[in-house]
Scaffold this motif. Structure first.
Motif, PDB file in Angstrom:
ATOM      1  N   ASP A  60       0.671  -1.229   0.203  1.00  0.00           N
ATOM      2  CA  ASP A  60      -0.157   0.079   0.248  1.00  0.00           C
ATOM      3  C   ASP A  60       0.393   1.227   0.304  1.00  0.00           C
ATOM      4  OD1 ASP A  60      -1.841   1.951   0.623  1.00  0.00           O
ATOM      5  OD2 ASP A  60      -2.090   1.208   2.581  1.00  0.00           O
ATOM      6  N   TRP A  61       1.545   1.949  -1.726  1.00  0.00           N
ATOM      7  CA  TRP A  61       2.367   2.906  -1.379  1.00  0.00           C
ATOM      8  C   TRP A  61       1.317   4.163  -1.021  1.00  0.00           C
ATOM      9  CZ3 TRP A  61       6.569   0.798  -1.331  1.00  0.00           C
ATOM     10  CH2 TRP A  61       6.523  -0.530  -1.499  1.00  0.00           C
ATOM     11  N   THR A  62       0.380   4.396  -0.813  1.00  0.00           N
ATOM     12  CA  THR A  62      -0.060   5.480  -0.359  1.00  0.00           C
ATOM     13  C   THR A  62       0.064   5.624   1.522  1.00  0.00           C
ATOM     14  OG1 THR A  62      -1.298   5.820  -2.216  1.00  0.00           O
ATOM     15  CG2 THR A  62      -1.944   6.676  -0.261  1.00  0.00           C
ATOM     16  N   SER A  63      -0.098   4.098   1.732  1.00  0.00           N
ATOM     17  CA  SER A  63      -0.027   4.580   3.064  1.00  0.00           C
ATOM     18  C   SER A  63       1.572   4.764   3.557  1.00  0.00           C
ATOM     19  CB  SER A  63      -0.681   3.411   3.592  1.00  0.00           C
ATOM     20  OG  SER A  63      -2.432   3.353   3.399  1.00  0.00           O
ATOM     21  N   LYS A  64       2.243   4.112   2.735  1.00  0.00           N
ATOM     22  CA  LYS A  64       3.876   4.154   3.321  1.00  0.00           C
ATOM     23  C   LYS A  64       4.127   5.137   3.222  1.00  0.00           C
ATOM     24  CE  LYS A  64       5.576  -0.680   2.422  1.00  0.00           C
ATOM     25  NZ  LYS A  64       6.148  -0.455   3.080  1.00  0.00           N
ATOM     26  N   CYS A  65       3.550   6.247   1.532  1.00  0.00           N
ATOM     27  CA  CYS A  65       4.845   7.484   1.063  1.00  0.00           C
ATOM     28  C   CYS A  65       3.609   8.345   2.342  1.00  0.00           C
ATOM     29  CB  CYS A  65       3.624   7.974   0.316  1.00  0.00           C
ATOM     30  SG  CYS A  65       4.586   7.301  -1.213  1.00  0.00           S
ATOM     31  N   LEU A  68       5.705   7.379   5.765  1.00  0.00           N
ATOM     32  CA  LEU A  68       7.427   7.743   6.079  1.00  0.00           C
ATOM     33  C   LEU A  68       7.947   8.700   5.271  1.00  0.00           C
ATOM     34  CD1 LEU A  68       8.595   4.388   3.913  1.00  0.00           C
ATOM     35  CD2 LEU A  68       8.184   4.753   7.129  1.00  0.00           C
ATOM     36  N   LEU A  69       7.079   9.824   4.465  1.00  0.00           N
ATOM     37  CA  LEU A  69       7.255  11.059   3.644  1.00  0.00           C
ATOM     38  C   LEU A  69       6.310  11.989   3.970  1.00  0.00           C
ATOM     39  CD1 LEU A  69       7.904  10.239  -0.320  1.00  0.00           C
ATOM     40  CD2 LEU A  69       9.412   9.871   1.712  1.00  0.00           C
ATOM     41  N   GLY A  70       5.522  11.966   4.612  1.00  0.00           N
ATOM     42  CA  GLY A  70       4.581  12.080   5.628  1.00  0.00           C
ATOM     43  C   GLY A  70       3.780  13.485   3.846  1.00  0.00           C
ATOM     44  N   TRP A  71       3.213  12.572   3.008  1.00  0.00           N
ATOM     45  CA  TRP A  71       2.885  13.248   1.550  1.00  0.00           C
ATOM     46  C   TRP A  71       2.373  11.701   0.888  1.00  0.00           C
ATOM     47  CZ3 TRP A  71       6.771  12.498  -2.533  1.00  0.00           C
ATOM     48  CH2 TRP A  71       6.121  13.234  -3.804  1.00  0.00           C
ATOM     49  N   ILE A  72       1.139  12.041   0.533  1.00  0.00           N
ATOM     50  CA  ILE A  72       0.628  11.535  -0.334  1.00  0.00           C
ATOM     51  C   ILE A  72       0.715  11.815  -1.945  1.00  0.00           C
ATOM     52  CG2 ILE A  72      -1.820  10.062  -0.605  1.00  0.00           C
ATOM     53  CD1 ILE A  72      -2.577  10.549   2.021  1.00  0.00           C
TER      54      ILE A  72
END
Length: 278
Positions: A60-65, A68-72
């Motif tokens: 689930d890359w949306t959740s990871k971004c 981890l990045l504070g950005w969707i």
């Protein structure tokens, strides 16, 4: 710094995939973990960094971004074929951060900078415009990140693309070609461009930093493939520097002799065979 494509082409013509070395008039030579460590300050020893280790089957890359990045990212304009666009990452760094924010906010911004370095300099693919999502999995724990062998990852990537190019399997070239260019300048003075200002190594900095001045790369006919072919074919034993870093005062992380000469890591990206450099 601009990549000298003509120099890279001339070096690729000298690369032999069977030995992972350049065949030169003075013998065989290659870029090693010591070079990566001294030029870029990337550690050679440590945990191996591979795509397989950080690949998820159903991520689930949306959740990871977000975590981890504070950005969707916008999937229509900021992502492409399983990766984040470099322009989108750079735009995120332009957003100011205030003081006295929670520590995790600054760590998220640091991860974005790390992804830009990975995708644009250390591990660039043939497009040079995106960073694979799966690399996010390697940046989760800040304490683990510093223990990764980034040097061996960069060198494996470089070997892979040099082999592909030398066998004419690719028209587009990826990999850290800037690292190869700096290695050639360090080792073979006759291949260096004309620099505006003296090339001076500042103590306790990686050797790559001394080449940051403006250069005269790209002025024909001196910087043509034919010119570099001739210069390489004329190299004599005294014109190849076997110990270019001997007189440099390097920081400890660039001068870990044990780490770069005795570490066990993977340098075969396809077969994942262990490689012990001595």
């Amino acid at each position: 710094m601009k990549v000298d494509n003509e120099l890279i082409t001339a070096l690729i013509e000298r690369w032999r995939p069977e030995t992972h070395t350049f065949h030169l008039p003075i013998g065989e030579a290659t870029i090693t973990l010591e070079d990566v460590q001294a030029i870029w300050g990337l550690r050679a020893d440590g945990r191996v960094f591979t795509g397989r280790d950080y690949h998820d089957n159903f991520p689930d890359w949306t959740s990871k971004c977000r975590d981890l990045l504070g950005w969707i990212p916008d999937t229509s304009t900021e992502t492409k074929q399983g990766g984040l666009l470099m322009t989108a990452l750079i735009n995120q760094t332009r957003m100011p951060l205030g003081d006295d924010l929670p520590m995790y906010v600054y760590i998220q911004r640091a991860r974005i900078h790390a992804l830009i370095l990975l995708g644009g300099l250390i591990l660039p693919d043939t497009t040079g415009c995106k960073v694979p999502f799966m690399w996010l999995n390697g940046l989760g724990d800040p304490e683990e990140v510093k223990n990764i062998s980034w040097g061996s990852a960069a060198l494996a990537y470089l070997y892979h693309y040099l082999c592909e190019a030398s066998m004419d399997k690719r028209k587009e070239l990826g990999g850290p070609m800037m690292l190869l260019q700096l290695w050639a300048w360090e080792r073979m003075p006759t291949l260096r461009p004309a620099f505006i200002g003296p090339v001076v190594h500042e103590p306790y900095t990686p050797c790559g930093a001394r080449w940051k001045g403006t250069t005269q790369i790209g002025n024909a006919p001196r910087h043509s493939v034919e010119h570099y072919r001739d210069q390489i074919s004329l190299i004599r034993p005294g014109q190849f520097i076997w110990t270019p870093y001997a007189h440099c005062i390097l920081p400890d992380y660039c001068n870990d002799v044990t780490g770069c000469s005795l570490c066990e890591t993977y340098l075969d990206a396809k077969e994942r065979r262990p490689f012990r450099q001595k």
